[in-house]
Motif scaffolding. Structure first.
Motif, PDB file in Angstrom:
ATOM      1  N   VAL A 546       0.860  -1.190   0.000  1.00 25.62           N
ATOM      2  CA  VAL A 546       0.000   0.000   0.000  1.00 25.62           C
ATOM      3  C   VAL A 546       0.890   1.233   0.000  1.00 25.62           C
ATOM      4  O   VAL A 546       2.084   1.154   0.304  1.00 25.62           O
ATOM      5  CB  VAL A 546      -0.933   0.036   1.241  1.00 25.62           C
ATOM      6  CG1 VAL A 546      -1.888  -1.141   1.225  1.00 25.62           C
ATOM      7  CG2 VAL A 546      -0.131   0.090   2.536  1.00 25.62           C
ATOM      8  N   PRO A 547       0.341   2.411  -0.353  1.00 27.87           N
ATOM      9  CA  PRO A 547       1.134   3.636  -0.244  1.00 27.87           C
ATOM     10  C   PRO A 547       1.505   3.913   1.208  1.00 27.87           C
ATOM     11  O   PRO A 547       0.787   3.505   2.133  1.00 27.87           O
ATOM     12  CB  PRO A 547       0.182   4.716  -0.769  1.00 27.87           C
ATOM     13  CG  PRO A 547      -0.880   3.995  -1.528  1.00 27.87           C
ATOM     14  CD  PRO A 547      -1.004   2.659  -0.890  1.00 27.87           C
ATOM     15  N   ALA A 548       2.615   4.635   1.401  1.00 29.51           N
ATOM     16  CA  ALA A 548       3.083   4.931   2.762  1.00 29.51           C
ATOM     17  C   ALA A 548       2.024   5.664   3.569  1.00 29.51           C
ATOM     18  O   ALA A 548       1.827   5.395   4.762  1.00 29.51           O
ATOM     19  CB  ALA A 548       4.374   5.749   2.707  1.00 29.51           C
ATOM     20  N   TYR A 549       1.302   6.588   2.929  1.00 32.43           N
ATOM     21  CA  TYR A 549       0.321   7.369   3.679  1.00 32.43           C
ATOM     22  C   TYR A 549      -0.882   6.537   4.100  1.00 32.43           C
ATOM     23  O   TYR A 549      -1.656   6.947   4.965  1.00 32.43           O
ATOM     24  CB  TYR A 549      -0.134   8.597   2.881  1.00 32.43           C
ATOM     25  CG  TYR A 549      -0.787   8.294   1.561  1.00 32.43           C
ATOM     26  CD1 TYR A 549      -2.111   7.877   1.472  1.00 32.43           C
ATOM     27  CD2 TYR A 549      -0.071   8.431   0.379  1.00 32.43           C
ATOM     28  CE1 TYR A 549      -2.705   7.598   0.255  1.00 32.43           C
ATOM     29  CE2 TYR A 549      -0.654   8.157  -0.850  1.00 32.43           C
ATOM     30  CZ  TYR A 549      -1.971   7.744  -0.903  1.00 32.43           C
ATOM     31  OH  TYR A 549      -2.550   7.468  -2.117  1.00 32.43           O
ATOM     32  N   ALA A 550      -1.070   5.344   3.503  1.00 35.89           N
ATOM     33  CA  ALA A 550      -2.159   4.472   3.946  1.00 35.89           C
ATOM     34  C   ALA A 550      -1.824   3.851   5.299  1.00 35.89           C
ATOM     35  O   ALA A 550      -2.723   3.447   6.045  1.00 35.89           O
ATOM     36  CB  ALA A 550      -2.426   3.372   2.917  1.00 35.89           C
ATOM     37  N   VAL A 551      -0.542   3.766   5.625  1.00 27.59           N
ATOM     38  CA  VAL A 551      -0.134   3.311   6.966  1.00 27.59           C
ATOM     39  C   VAL A 551      -0.335   4.454   7.950  1.00 27.59           C
ATOM     40  O   VAL A 551      -1.097   4.350   8.905  1.00 27.59           O
ATOM     41  CB  VAL A 551       1.335   2.838   6.958  1.00 27.59           C
ATOM     42  CG1 VAL A 551       1.767   2.430   8.369  1.00 27.59           C
ATOM     43  CG2 VAL A 551       1.518   1.681   5.989  1.00 27.59           C
ATOM     44  N   PHE A 552       0.380   5.576   7.718  1.00 26.48           N
ATOM     45  CA  PHE A 552       0.182   6.798   8.508  1.00 26.48           C
ATOM     46  C   PHE A 552       0.515   7.999   7.644  1.00 26.48           C
ATOM     47  O   PHE A 552       1.455   7.956   6.837  1.00 26.48           O
ATOM     48  CB  PHE A 552       1.087   6.817   9.755  1.00 26.48           C
ATOM     49  CG  PHE A 552       0.675   5.878  10.844  1.00 26.48           C
ATOM     50  CD1 PHE A 552      -0.576   5.980  11.429  1.00 26.48           C
ATOM     51  CD2 PHE A 552       1.544   4.895  11.291  1.00 26.48           C
ATOM     52  CE1 PHE A 552      -0.958   5.104  12.431  1.00 26.48           C
ATOM     53  CE2 PHE A 552       1.168   4.028  12.301  1.00 26.48           C
ATOM     54  CZ  PHE A 552      -0.087   4.124  12.873  1.00 26.48           C
ATOM     55  N   SER A 553      -0.215   9.083   7.845  1.00 23.24           N
ATOM     56  CA  SER A 553       0.074  10.320   7.125  1.00 23.24           C
ATOM     57  C   SER A 553       1.241  11.042   7.774  1.00 23.24           C
ATOM     58  O   SER A 553       1.636  10.739   8.912  1.00 23.24           O
ATOM     59  CB  SER A 553      -1.149  11.241   7.142  1.00 23.24           C
ATOM     60  OG  SER A 553      -1.367  11.731   8.463  1.00 23.24           O
ATOM     61  N   ASP A 554       1.812  12.004   7.040  1.00 19.95           N
ATOM     62  CA  ASP A 554       2.869  12.835   7.617  1.00 19.95           C
ATOM     63  C   ASP A 554       2.379  13.545   8.880  1.00 19.95           C
ATOM     64  O   ASP A 554       3.145  13.776   9.819  1.00 19.95           O
ATOM     65  CB  ASP A 554       3.333  13.889   6.598  1.00 19.95           C
ATOM     66  CG  ASP A 554       4.307  13.317   5.575  1.00 19.95           C
ATOM     67  OD1 ASP A 554       4.622  12.109   5.669  1.00 19.95           O
ATOM     68  OD2 ASP A 554       4.761  14.065   4.693  1.00 19.95           O
ATOM     69  N   LYS A 555       1.089  13.909   8.884  1.00 18.51           N
ATOM     70  CA  LYS A 555       0.537  14.607  10.041  1.00 18.51           C
ATOM     71  C   LYS A 555       0.628  13.738  11.292  1.00 18.51           C
ATOM     72  O   LYS A 555       0.948  14.224  12.391  1.00 18.51           O
ATOM     73  CB  LYS A 555      -0.920  15.002   9.768  1.00 18.51           C
ATOM     74  CG  LYS A 555      -1.527  15.890  10.835  1.00 18.51           C
ATOM     75  CD  LYS A 555      -2.894  16.397  10.415  1.00 18.51           C
ATOM     76  CE  LYS A 555      -3.470  17.359  11.457  1.00 18.51           C
ATOM     77  NZ  LYS A 555      -4.772  17.909  11.033  1.00 18.51           N
ATOM     78  N   THR A 556       0.379  12.438  11.143  1.00 19.87           N
ATOM     79  CA  THR A 556       0.483  11.520  12.272  1.00 19.87           C
ATOM     80  C   THR A 556       1.922  11.421  12.752  1.00 19.87           C
ATOM     81  O   THR A 556       2.204  11.516  13.953  1.00 19.87           O
ATOM     82  CB  THR A 556      -0.041  10.124  11.889  1.00 19.87           C
ATOM     83  OG1 THR A 556      -1.418  10.226  11.525  1.00 19.87           O
ATOM     84  CG2 THR A 556       0.111   9.142  13.038  1.00 19.87           C
TER      85      THR A 556
END
Length: 600
Positions: A546-556
């Motif tokens: 999955v895309p990295a942001y599907a794990v966690f966003s930069d905001k997280t």
């Protein structure tokens, strides 16, 4: 029905709804129809995803692009939500499995393109499935007047007749009044409640420059403002896309091209790399981007002026979807206006639509040339009043208007004396007293206006011409070789009855930041933890495909660095950490945070 706020926290990891999200969710979950206009990054998806989990049955989501469907499904699957999509890449075995899950009631959301939805076979399948709601994303595609017209969207009104008891929600980030009326008409949503959120994107910094060497300007912008960041560079032509991507690669930037002339496999691979990798710059025509769900795009750069404020707003809105600071950057010139006008006038549109599109082009030029707040200007186009933002290039560096009456009168007189039959380049040559082969052939060096404008250089004169075109004092006649033509509005100026003030040609500060820097990492320890979290996220994303942001966003990740929670209870309060992700990743995150504390 499950409680909306509980689902928001336990599944998505968000502590509270934003804006009108809660009102929309409760309205749709209660069986009501809705039209939702919400800016990119405003959280439109939650407005149908949470009602889908609250109601019995399967939610059907109409989406125009495969990439958008796949992104949404990947992100939902990471959250533990049962979601799937049907598209041309779906194998027969996968399609049968999706149908089985839908009929068994174990599928929460199904994404589908409008073309497939409208087939008799698919509609018959829907008759066998209990539906919780019908969501139509990118709803502006119904409109001839909109900026991404898809004829199939206009046929989706039949859903109202076929499934009258199922709540329907149409969503878009960009729609003027005409487009909104088309959405309500074609989708048969006359009884729907309209939720109109503010179009403001306060995290975006708007900057517009006069174009003089686009490749060098883009390179300087990326190197000075967003080194190593993900971004999109939009170009009007395929050739410019190829040239720009090659130029950026040659200068050490990981850039990929995207346009309709590339093979399907190449486009798919480049899009996948852009979505899943960090620090990739996509150089693309406007064929790229609608529905791209990547939240950590830090900038969108336009090398050529967009053809309308809707296009500009939609494209620039792909930056900063995570709410963190991002930049909308543009360089433009008079040739952009001429080229876009020609494309509209030579198109197969009906005459009325051509006039509408030319009016939108005028509005786009006015945005570029305004000496006032850019955010205030773009919001006014969508019917929203606001105070100056204090955060665009014009607000931070207000242009000081100068009395341009004399040079403007020289220019208008020169246009008149060359017979209103020559393009801007020749008119400027006459004003500057340049001897060229065309000058000798026309004998224009004998005119009284020859050489009277040496106080300005070529770029300054072209800036004056652009501003006069924007003010409708001069027009570009495409039928006569892009000749400059006077309008009736310039008569008071020529007669000395009026003064005119223009903005000067801005000097570029290529060695310094144009906007406020987002330098939030304060110590070396924070930098090490930030990089460690990004490496860990990339490993998990690769494991799950999955895309990295599907794990966690930069905001997280940024909240983890800034707050450094000491235990799982504190960790659960971090943005984006729902129950499933806390159970799945909590141990890893606490270990990384503990190692960071021990390193000191």
């Amino acid at each position: 029905m499950q409680n909306a706020l509980t689902l928001l926290s336990s599944v998505f990891g968000y502590p509270a709804f934003r804006g009108e999200q809660e009102a929309i969710v409760n309205h749709v979950a209660g069986g009501g129809h809705a039209l939702v206009l919400m800016p990119t990054g405003g959280g439109k998806s939650l407005c149908y995803q949470i009602p889908a989990l609250m109601r019995d049955g399967m939610a059907l989501v109409v989406s125009p692009l495969i990439a958008l469907m796949q992104d949404q499904v990947a992100a939902l699957t990471e959250l533990g939500v049962a979601a799937a999509c049907l598209n041309s890449a779906t194998s027969p075995d996968e399609a049968r499995d999706i149908a089985r899950r839908a009929r068994a009631g174990t599928l929460d959301l199904l994404y589908v393109a409008p073309e497939r939805l409208l087939t008799p076979r698919f509609l018959a399948f829907l008759d066998s499935v209990p539906l919780s709601l019908l969501a139509i994303d990118e709803a502006h595609c119904v409109s001839h007047w909109g900026h991404d017209f898809r004829p199939e969207y206009q046929q989706l009104g039949m859903l109202a007749e076929r499934f009258p008891q199922v709540p329907r929600i149409a969503l878009t980030a960009t729609a003027d009044q005409q487009t909104r009326e088309d959405i309500l008409h074609y989708l048969k949503l006359s009884d729907a409640r309209v939720f109109l959120s503010s179009f403001d994107r306060p995290n975006l910094f708007y900057q517009v420059l006069e174009k003089h060497n686009a490749k060098k300007q883009v390179l300087a912008f990326i190197q000075n403002e967003h080194p190593g960041a993900s971004g999109i560079v939009y170009c009007l032509s395929r050739k410019r896309v190829e040239d720009m991507a090659q130029w950026l690669v040659e200068n050490g930037i990981r850039a990929l091209p995207y346009h309709a002339g590339l093979g399907h496999d190449v486009r798919e691979r480049n899009q996948r790399d852009f979505i899943r990798e960090e620090g990739v710059v996509m150089v693309a025509t406007l064929a790229f981007g609608m529905g791209i769900d990547k939240p950590d795009v830090r900038f969108v750069a336009h090398v050529d002026m967009p053809k309308s404020p809707e296009n500009f707003y939609q494209e620039s809105g792909r930056a900063g979807r995570d709410g963190l600071p991002a930049t909308s950057w543009m360089c433009y010139g008079l040739n952009d206006v001429v080229q876009l006008s020609g494309m509209i006038q030579n198109s197969e549109m009906a005459d009325l639509q051509k006039q509408v599109e030319l009016g939108k082009l005028d509005a786009m030029l006015a945005f570029c040339e305004t000496p006032g707040c850019r955010r205030q200007h773009i919001l006014k186009f969508f019917g929203e009043d606001s105070a100056p933002c204090g955060h665009c290039d014009n607000c931070l560096h207000p242009p000081v208007l100068y009395d341009a009456t004399l040079p403007v009168r020289k220019l208008l007189s020169c246009i008149y004396r060359v017979g209103q039959r020559f393009a801007a380049s020749h008119v400027v040559d006459v004003l500057m007293g340049k001897m060229t082969p065309l000058m000798e052939g026309t004998r224009h060096h004998d005119l009284p206006t020859f050489g009277v404008g040496k106080e300005f250089n070529q770029r300054q004169w072209r800036s004056v011409i652009r501003q006069l075109v924007a003010r409708k004092l001069v027009e570009v006649d495409l039928a006569r070789g892009q000749s400059l033509v006077l309008t009736a509005g310039c008569r008071p100026l020529l007669k000395g009855e009026e003064l005119i003030y223009l903005r000067p040609l801005a000097a570029e500060k290529t060695g310094a930041r144009q906007g406020p820097a987002d330098r939030w990492l304060r110590t070396e320890r924070e930098e090490r933890l930030w990089q460690a979290l990004r490496r860990w996220r990339k490993e998990r994303a690769d494991e799950h495909n999955v895309p990295a942001y599907a794990v966690f966003s930069d905001k997280t990740l940024r909240e983890l660095v800034e707050r450094r929670p000491a235990d799982l209870r504190e960790l659960g309060r971090i943005h984006g950490l729902g129950e499933l992700k806390l159970a799945r990743y909590g141990g890893d995150l606490m270990t990384l945070l503990k190692d960071s504390r021990e390193e000191g």
